[in-house]
Design an enzyme around this catalytic site. Structure first.
Site, PDB file in Angstrom:
ATOM      1  N   SER A 147       0.859  -1.184   0.000  1.00  0.00           N
ATOM      2  CA  SER A 147       0.000   0.000   0.000  1.00  0.00           C
ATOM      3  C   SER A 147       0.894   1.231   0.000  1.00  0.00           C
ATOM      4  CB  SER A 147      -0.890   0.005   1.246  1.00  0.00           C
ATOM      5  OG  SER A 147      -1.485   1.278   1.461  1.00  0.00           O
ATOM      6  N   TYR A 159      -1.356  -0.857  10.448  1.00  0.00           N
ATOM      7  CA  TYR A 159      -1.614  -1.304   9.075  1.00  0.00           C
ATOM      8  C   TYR A 159      -0.489  -0.828   8.161  1.00  0.00           C
ATOM      9  CZ  TYR A 159      -3.802  -1.596   4.450  1.00  0.00           C
ATOM     10  OH  TYR A 159      -4.064  -1.857   3.123  1.00  0.00           O
ATOM     11  N   LYS A 163       2.443  -2.885   5.930  1.00  0.00           N
ATOM     12  CA  LYS A 163       2.600  -2.708   4.485  1.00  0.00           C
ATOM     13  C   LYS A 163       4.018  -2.264   4.123  1.00  0.00           C
ATOM     14  CE  LYS A 163      -1.471  -4.063   3.326  1.00  0.00           C
ATOM     15  NZ  LYS A 163      -1.649  -5.325   2.558  1.00  0.00           N
TER      16      LYS A 163
END
Length: 262
Positions: A147, A159, A163
């Site tokens: 991401s 998160y 990534k």
């Protein structure tokens, strides 16, 4: 350029998180290129319609339920693919989760573990299992979904940390496994209209703010990611490994220039 270089005829692909969004779009694109495609996620009921869509394109498909964070599930998944097709040429590690939206100061251990296990641990061990078979058969391709949150700090906390780790994991796997003719690359999408990112685009105010940060002045669609996946696993991308392709409408380069001038 000979467009046959994009053909995946006779190849066997496995796409995790394949029931919707980027996973579904990529699975269908791989099938369009001629690959037989296995789709996997936690719920078989969500997968079966996708498998039928793939079969309608004239290739073979299977839907297999597996929890990406459970190594035993990953072992069973690879075993079923090998039993059905005898090989695995392409693995797309697309399964991901983000159960917590909030500041790191309030992050709890449970959601931390869930995020790390699905987004990072699951990718490592499923790739390891697939790579062992790819090594034996003479090579293969792996694509990991990262991401743009893994490229710069934002508001997605752990998160984004996972990534960023996926990008480094991609580089390490590419460096170690290149000797076996296994190529490993990653994609780094921006805000794509998927269920995972609903909180970022369903709210009109949040959506407006997000769009204002993107030079192309719109959010992305899952199908706009799929072409890069096909390219990376095809002969057209045969000398690319360890790379991360950003697909974000230009967002990492800053807000649109004309808005700055306004």
């Amino acid at each position: 350029m000979n467009l046959s270089q994009f053909s995946l005829e006779g190849k066997v692909a496995l796409v995790t998180g394949g029931s919707r969004g980027i996973g579904r779009a990529s699975a269908l694109a791989l099938a369009d290129a001629g690959a037989n495609v296995v789709v996997s996620s936690r719920k078989i009921a969500d997968l079966e319609p996708v498998a039928e869509e793939i079969k309608a394109k004239g290739v073979k498909s299977m839907a297999i339920a597996a929890h990406n964070a459970k190594i035993e599930d990953s072992k069973a998944l690879i075993e079923q693919v090998m039993k059905a097709f005898g090989r695995i040429d392409i693995l797309m590690n697309n399964a991901g989760t983000n159960p917590y939206y909030g500041p790191l100061m309030e992050q709890d251990e449970k959601t931390y573990d869930i995020t790390m296990n699905v987004n990072l641990k699951g990718i490592l061990f499923l790739s390891q299992l697939a790579a062992r078979n790819m090594k034996t058969q003479g090579g293969g391709c792996i694509v990991n979904t990262s991401s743009i949150g893994g490229l710069r700090a934002g508001d997605l906390g752990v998160y984004s940390v996972t990534k960023a780790a996926v990008i480094m994991l991609t580089q390490v796997m590419a460096k170690e496994w290149g000797q076996y003719n296994i190529r490993v690359n990653a994609i780094a999408p921006g805000i794509i209209k998927t269920r995972l990112s609903e909180a970022l685009w369903k709210d009109p105010a949040v959506n407006k703010k997000a769009v204002a940060q993107i030079p192309m002045m719109r959010l992305g669609e899952p199908e706009e990611i799929a072409g890069a996946v096909v390219f990376l696993v095809s002969k057209a991308g045969s000398y690319i490994t360890g790379e991360t392709i950003v697909i974000d409408g230009g967002r990492v380069h800053g807000e649109p220039s004309h808005l700055k001038k306004a």
